[in-house]
Design a protein around this motif. Sequence first.
Motif, PDB file in Angstrom:
ATOM      1  N   TYR A 140      15.892  64.310  10.470  1.00 23.19           N
ATOM      2  CA  TYR A 140      15.684  64.683   9.076  1.00 23.19           C
ATOM      3  C   TYR A 140      14.204  64.588   8.734  1.00 23.19           C
ATOM      4  N   MET A 141      13.667  65.642   8.102  1.00 25.28           N
ATOM      5  CA  MET A 141      12.277  65.632   7.665  1.00 25.28           C
ATOM      6  C   MET A 141      12.242  65.995   6.184  1.00 25.28           C
ATOM      7  N   TYR A 142      11.945  64.987   5.363  1.00 25.64           N
ATOM      8  CA  TYR A 142      11.937  65.161   3.919  1.00 25.64           C
ATOM      9  C   TYR A 142      10.517  65.383   3.408  1.00 25.64           C
ATOM     10  N   ARG A 143      10.418  65.776   2.158  1.00 36.20           N
ATOM     11  CA  ARG A 143       9.116  66.053   1.559  1.00 36.20           C
ATOM     12  C   ARG A 143       8.155  64.867   1.698  1.00 36.20           C
ATOM     13  N   ASP A 144       8.649  63.660   1.455  1.00 33.28           N
ATOM     14  CA  ASP A 144       7.772  62.491   1.430  1.00 33.28           C
ATOM     15  C   ASP A 144       7.474  61.911   2.813  1.00 33.28           C
ATOM     16  N   ASP A 145       8.095  62.439   3.853  1.00 33.33           N
ATOM     17  CA  ASP A 145       7.827  61.938   5.200  1.00 33.33           C
ATOM     18  C   ASP A 145       6.421  62.314   5.648  1.00 33.33           C
ATOM     19  N   SER A 146       5.779  61.426   6.396  1.00 35.10           N
ATOM     20  CA  SER A 146       4.462  61.715   6.943  1.00 35.10           C
ATOM     21  C   SER A 146       4.534  62.877   7.929  1.00 35.10           C
ATOM     22  N   LYS A 147       3.585  63.788   7.820  1.00 33.81           N
ATOM     23  CA  LYS A 147       3.567  64.949   8.707  1.00 33.81           C
ATOM     24  C   LYS A 147       2.270  65.017   9.517  1.00 33.81           C
ATOM     25  N   ASN A 148       1.544  63.905   9.578  1.00 32.78           N
ATOM     26  CA  ASN A 148       0.237  63.909  10.227  1.00 32.78           C
ATOM     27  C   ASN A 148       0.322  64.286  11.705  1.00 32.78           C
ATOM     28  N   GLU A 149       1.242  63.654  12.445  1.00 31.71           N
ATOM     29  CA  GLU A 149       1.369  63.978  13.872  1.00 31.71           C
ATOM     30  C   GLU A 149       1.858  65.410  14.058  1.00 31.71           C
ATOM     31  N   LEU A 150       2.769  65.830  13.219  1.00 35.78           N
ATOM     32  CA  LEU A 150       3.307  67.182  13.309  1.00 35.78           C
ATOM     33  C   LEU A 150       2.228  68.220  13.025  1.00 35.78           C
ATOM     34  N   ILE A 151       1.356  67.927  12.067  1.00 36.81           N
ATOM     35  CA  ILE A 151       0.275  68.862  11.730  1.00 36.81           C
ATOM     36  C   ILE A 151      -0.598  69.130  12.953  1.00 36.81           C
ATOM     37  N   ALA A 152      -0.903  68.098  13.719  1.00 34.78           N
ATOM     38  CA  ALA A 152      -1.737  68.271  14.917  1.00 34.78           C
ATOM     39  C   ALA A 152      -1.057  69.209  15.913  1.00 34.78           C
ATOM     40  N   GLY A 165      15.625  73.596   7.688  1.00 34.96           N
ATOM     41  CA  GLY A 165      16.765  73.361   6.812  1.00 34.96           C
ATOM     42  C   GLY A 165      17.269  71.951   7.035  1.00 34.96           C
ATOM     43  N   HIS A 166      18.580  71.796   7.280  1.00 37.01           N
ATOM     44  CA  HIS A 166      19.235  70.573   7.746  1.00 37.01           C
ATOM     45  C   HIS A 166      19.436  69.505   6.679  1.00 37.01           C
ATOM     46  N   THR A 167      18.427  69.225   5.846  1.00 38.12           N
ATOM     47  CA  THR A 167      18.558  68.154   4.854  1.00 38.12           C
ATOM     48  C   THR A 167      19.340  68.603   3.626  1.00 38.12           C
ATOM     49  N   HIS A 168      19.481  69.899   3.426  1.00 39.85           N
ATOM     50  CA  HIS A 168      20.156  70.476   2.258  1.00 39.85           C
ATOM     51  C   HIS A 168      19.392  70.179   0.968  1.00 39.85           C
ATOM     52  N   GLN A 169      18.095  69.907   1.103  1.00 39.47           N
ATOM     53  CA  GLN A 169      17.237  69.662  -0.054  1.00 39.47           C
ATOM     54  C   GLN A 169      15.963  70.494   0.103  1.00 39.47           C
ATOM     55  N   SER A 170      15.807  71.464  -0.771  1.00 42.26           N
ATOM     56  CA  SER A 170      14.708  72.424  -0.629  1.00 42.26           C
ATOM     57  C   SER A 170      13.392  71.854  -1.155  1.00 42.26           C
ATOM     58  N   TYR A 171      12.306  72.298  -0.543  1.00 37.75           N
ATOM     59  CA  TYR A 171      10.974  71.993  -1.078  1.00 37.75           C
ATOM     60  C   TYR A 171       9.940  72.913  -0.449  1.00 37.75           C
ATOM     61  N   ILE A 172       8.803  73.015  -1.129  1.00 36.13           N
ATOM     62  CA  ILE A 172       7.627  73.730  -0.632  1.00 36.13           C
ATOM     63  C   ILE A 172       6.455  72.765  -0.724  1.00 36.13           C
ATOM     64  N   GLN A 173       5.740  72.619   0.361  1.00 32.89           N
ATOM     65  CA  GLN A 173       4.658  71.635   0.416  1.00 32.89           C
ATOM     66  C   GLN A 173       3.551  72.154   1.330  1.00 32.89           C
ATOM     67  N   GLU A 174       2.315  72.044   0.900  1.00 33.72           N
ATOM     68  CA  GLU A 174       1.180  72.458   1.736  1.00 33.72           C
ATOM     69  C   GLU A 174       0.344  71.237   2.095  1.00 33.72           C
ATOM     70  N   GLN A 175       0.087  71.090   3.386  1.00 34.16           N
ATOM     71  CA  GLN A 175      -0.772  70.018   3.878  1.00 34.16           C
ATOM     72  C   GLN A 175      -1.660  70.577   4.981  1.00 34.16           C
ATOM     73  N   SER A 176      -2.958  70.289   4.889  1.00 31.86           N
ATOM     74  CA  SER A 176      -3.922  70.700   5.924  1.00 31.86           C
ATOM     75  C   SER A 176      -3.795  72.186   6.253  1.00 31.86           C
ATOM     76  N   ASP A 177      -3.641  73.006   5.220  1.00 30.79           N
ATOM     77  CA  ASP A 177      -3.554  74.464   5.350  1.00 30.79           C
ATOM     78  C   ASP A 177      -2.303  74.942   6.081  1.00 30.79           C
ATOM     79  N   ILE A 178      -1.312  74.073   6.229  1.00 29.76           N
ATOM     80  CA  ILE A 178      -0.020  74.467   6.795  1.00 29.76           C
ATOM     81  C   ILE A 178       1.031  74.373   5.693  1.00 29.76           C
ATOM     82  N   LEU A 179       1.838  75.409   5.574  1.00 29.67           N
ATOM     83  CA  LEU A 179       2.883  75.446   4.562  1.00 29.67           C
ATOM     84  C   LEU A 179       4.185  74.938   5.170  1.00 29.67           C
TER      85      LEU A 179
END
Length: 246
Positions: A140-152, A165-179
């Motif tokens: 599960y990867m939620y909006r508030d989860d750290s994405k630092n390693e994934l960004i790299a 998908g998977h969490t059944h909770q939608s969101y849009i979030q931009e970090q380090s120029d990745i959407l």
Amino acid sequence: MIQLAIISDIHGNLLALEAVLKDISDRSIDQIYCLGDLVDFAPWGNEVIDRIRAHRIPCLLGNHDERIAYDLPIIPLAHHDAIETANREIAINWSKQTIRADNKQWLAALPYNITLTYKSGSSIKNILLVHATLESNDAYMYRDDSKNELIAVLKERSVDVLVMGHTHQSYIQEQSDILFVNSGSVGRSREDDRKATYTILQIAETGIDAEIVKLNYAIDEVASAIYKSDIPNFYGDFLLKKAALV
């Protein structure tokens, strides 16, 4: 401008899927991708698969699809209480017994993720579609989860947008120029409104925009069909409960 519709987590809810496909058609969007989890928890698993197949919608292998396709054991989830655990086992076993052999074979051949590359003007954009995360369709990867390693990792792969998908909770979030986009759930939203939810991506030379679309559909009819089936009433009650998440 290029438009894509991304749907996910239908979970046997044909009426929600039909509402979403109609909305996509009304918007004249002809590119549709599905992130998986077509089965379990509503009575129309075969009909949902048949509809995705008939529309030739590219689809990923969700964790529920994988379990049904390969008859994998049902492992209890830590975030489920004893009541949900017992009902989940009954519902999944019902799918194992009712999904047709040809549909199980089709599910088994689905890809784990898809990378889409589009050129708009002089700009090339890469979109990665996963069910849950890059390495697991159970995590599960939620909006508030750290994405630092994934960004790299995504930067190394030149990915501009990750859609999940998977969490059944939608969101849009931009970090380090990745959407980062979670497309939500078509048929079993865990958001308070319980609406059928999907995502539209708009690709232009200047960048990619995402929009979360939420639709009303005949939830009462779906709940009634669940109550009349061998699927536990728990899942009809879930759809009708529009307050706290369960």
